[in-house]
Design a protein around this motif. Structure first.
Motif, PDB file in Angstrom:
ATOM      1  N   MET A 179       0.891  -1.197  -0.030  1.00  0.00           N
ATOM      2  CA  MET A 179      -0.019  -0.001   0.002  1.00  0.00           C
ATOM      3  C   MET A 179       0.826   1.198   0.161  1.00  0.00           C
ATOM      4  SD  MET A 179      -2.784   1.082  -0.376  1.00  0.00           S
ATOM      5  CE  MET A 179      -3.116   3.057  -0.553  1.00  0.00           C
ATOM      6  N   ALA A 180       1.818   1.309   0.837  1.00  0.00           N
ATOM      7  CA  ALA A 180       2.511   2.661   1.228  1.00  0.00           C
ATOM      8  C   ALA A 180       3.426   2.886  -0.090  1.00  0.00           C
ATOM      9  CB  ALA A 180       3.739   2.494   2.149  1.00  0.00           C
ATOM     10  N   ILE A 181       3.686   2.033  -1.373  1.00  0.00           N
ATOM     11  CA  ILE A 181       4.271   2.397  -2.437  1.00  0.00           C
ATOM     12  C   ILE A 181       3.322   3.220  -3.305  1.00  0.00           C
ATOM     13  CG2 ILE A 181       3.120   0.379  -3.490  1.00  0.00           C
ATOM     14  CD1 ILE A 181       6.397   1.899  -4.403  1.00  0.00           C
ATOM     15  N   HIS A 182       1.780   3.253  -3.017  1.00  0.00           N
ATOM     16  CA  HIS A 182       1.026   4.150  -3.655  1.00  0.00           C
ATOM     17  C   HIS A 182       1.422   5.860  -3.111  1.00  0.00           C
ATOM     18  CE1 HIS A 182      -1.625   1.797  -6.109  1.00  0.00           C
ATOM     19  NE2 HIS A 182      -2.021   1.099  -5.164  1.00  0.00           N
ATOM     20  N   THR A 183       1.452   5.627  -1.905  1.00  0.00           N
ATOM     21  CA  THR A 183       1.493   7.211  -1.227  1.00  0.00           C
ATOM     22  C   THR A 183       2.878   7.609  -1.326  1.00  0.00           C
ATOM     23  OG1 THR A 183       0.161   6.035   0.540  1.00  0.00           O
ATOM     24  CG2 THR A 183       1.072   8.256   1.137  1.00  0.00           C
ATOM     25  N   LEU A 184       4.016   6.754  -1.239  1.00  0.00           N
ATOM     26  CA  LEU A 184       5.272   7.273  -1.691  1.00  0.00           C
ATOM     27  C   LEU A 184       5.501   7.789  -2.973  1.00  0.00           C
ATOM     28  CD1 LEU A 184       7.347   4.742   0.284  1.00  0.00           C
ATOM     29  CD2 LEU A 184       6.043   6.629   1.285  1.00  0.00           C
ATOM     30  N   ASP A 185       4.892   7.089  -4.017  1.00  0.00           N
ATOM     31  CA  ASP A 185       4.830   7.582  -5.277  1.00  0.00           C
ATOM     32  C   ASP A 185       4.236   8.844  -5.639  1.00  0.00           C
ATOM     33  OD1 ASP A 185       5.468   6.751  -8.011  1.00  0.00           O
ATOM     34  OD2 ASP A 185       3.420   7.367  -8.331  1.00  0.00           O
ATOM     35  N   ALA A 186       3.112   8.844  -5.049  1.00  0.00           N
ATOM     36  CA  ALA A 186       2.279  10.116  -4.836  1.00  0.00           C
ATOM     37  C   ALA A 186       2.995  11.234  -4.084  1.00  0.00           C
ATOM     38  CB  ALA A 186       0.989  10.076  -4.149  1.00  0.00           C
TER      39      ALA A 186
END
Length: 344
Positions: A179-186
């Protein structure tokens, strides 16, 4: 131009892909699904029936289906541990490949995918659909405008009690990887800055229904002294944030708040006297291009446009590996208890 595609991995995530392909105006008539692959043939057959794809080749052997159908595209929706082999097969068969996130199960695998795509003369990109939502695009546009002054910090809270069942509940580092991959990419996209280092504490709180790593706190150092603070949990019951997190973004002139849904507040300093300076609200501009705000459909459309025009897609593996590096550096930091440099 209409592209032919095989989709590999017919679990629950595939429904979002097939729905976007079949129904979204950005993709109307652009993709014909000509084959489905899954380790469980019955799962692939059920998905074919659901989307009116009866009669297309269905199987458990990806190489065999790719040989039989000769598609332009491979849509990779398999579990992360199987991604490297699926991407390699697709590129070897001459397909452009669009993968679910995370891009790879290791930085070395990610580097190999980039090299394989370059050698094959094909595109490989990653579905980072969260950067294709209106709020994220609006924030990037506001930061780029300079209205907040020089960017100094990004802070986000992600707290959701998500009961998926299945493979996620047995994953290592489930929050950071899945999940955090989404937020870190954003965050990387919003800031427009390269990540340099991270310190991370990963935990599995009492009452967690995940085996490991359902929560994390991380401090990322970006270039130009920008700091990104991430606080997240996938086993936090009682007050869910948005799936896009709740954000506070600070600049040298003011602050932006976003609830991850439709509410924005942005204020900048309006005066030079007083213990607390006077403030004035400012507008958060709309996205520059509404076609880039439809999540999954916009990612796929951008991928198809890139093939047609010869440009690199926004979420190309050669760029997305920087987001993946943030994840693995955070995991390394959590394991060692040390600040870890981020490098690809």
């Amino acid at each position: 131009m209409a592209f032919t595609a095989v989709l590999a991995g017919c679990g629950s995530m595939s429904r979002g892909w097939l729905t976007a392909i079949a129904t979204h105006p950005l993709l109307a008539g652009r993709v014909q699904v000509v084959g489905l692959v899954d380790l469980d043939r019955a799962t692939a057959e059920a998905r074919a029936a659901e989307f009116g794809l009866a009669g297309i080749p269905i199987g458990t052997d990806l190489d065999a289906i790719l040989t039989q159908t000769g598609p332009d595209l491979l849509f990779d929706v398999v579990v992360p541990g199987a991604r490297a082999g699926v991407v390699e097969s697709g590129l070897r068969h001459g397909c452009h490949v669009l993968s679910e996130k995370p891009m790879a199960a290791s930085i070395d695998e990610g580097r190999a995918m980039i090299a394989q795509a370059a050698a094959a003369g094909r595109l490989h990109a990653v579905v980072q659909n969260r950067r294709f939502v209106a709020g994220v695009r609006r924030i990037r546009r506001l930061i780029d405008s300079g209205a907040l002054g020089e960017l100094t910090g990004l802070n986000c809270d992600f707290f959701i009690g998500a009961h998926f069942g299945g493979f996620r509940e047995d994953m290592d580092h489930v929050l950071l990887l899945d999940m955090a991959i989404h937020t870190l990419d954003a965050a990387r996209f919003m800031a427009g800055k390269r990540p340099r280092a991270v310190y991370c504490l990963e935990t599995n709180p009492r009452g967690s229904w995940y085996r490991q790593g359902a929560a994390a706190n991380a401090i990322f150092e970006f270039e130009d002294d920008v700091v990104f603070n991430y606080r997240g949990s996938w086993c936090a019951e009682g007050a869910n944030t948005s799936w896009e997190s709740a954000w506070r973004i600070t600049g040298s002139k003011g602050t932006l708040l976003w609830d991850g849904e439709d509410h924005f507040e942005a204020r900048i300093v309006d005066g030079d006297t007083g213990f607390f300076r006077d403030l004035k609200p400012i507008e958060v501009p709309p996205p520059a291009d509404a076609d880039q705000t439809h999540g999954h459909a916009s990612v796929i459309a951008d991928f198809l446009d890139a093939i047609e025009t010869g440009r690199s897609p926004e979420t190309a593996g050669s760029d997305n590996i920087n987001s993946l590096a943030m994840v693995f550096a955070a995991i390394d930091s959590a394991r060692t208890g040390q600040r870890v440099p981020i490098a690809v």
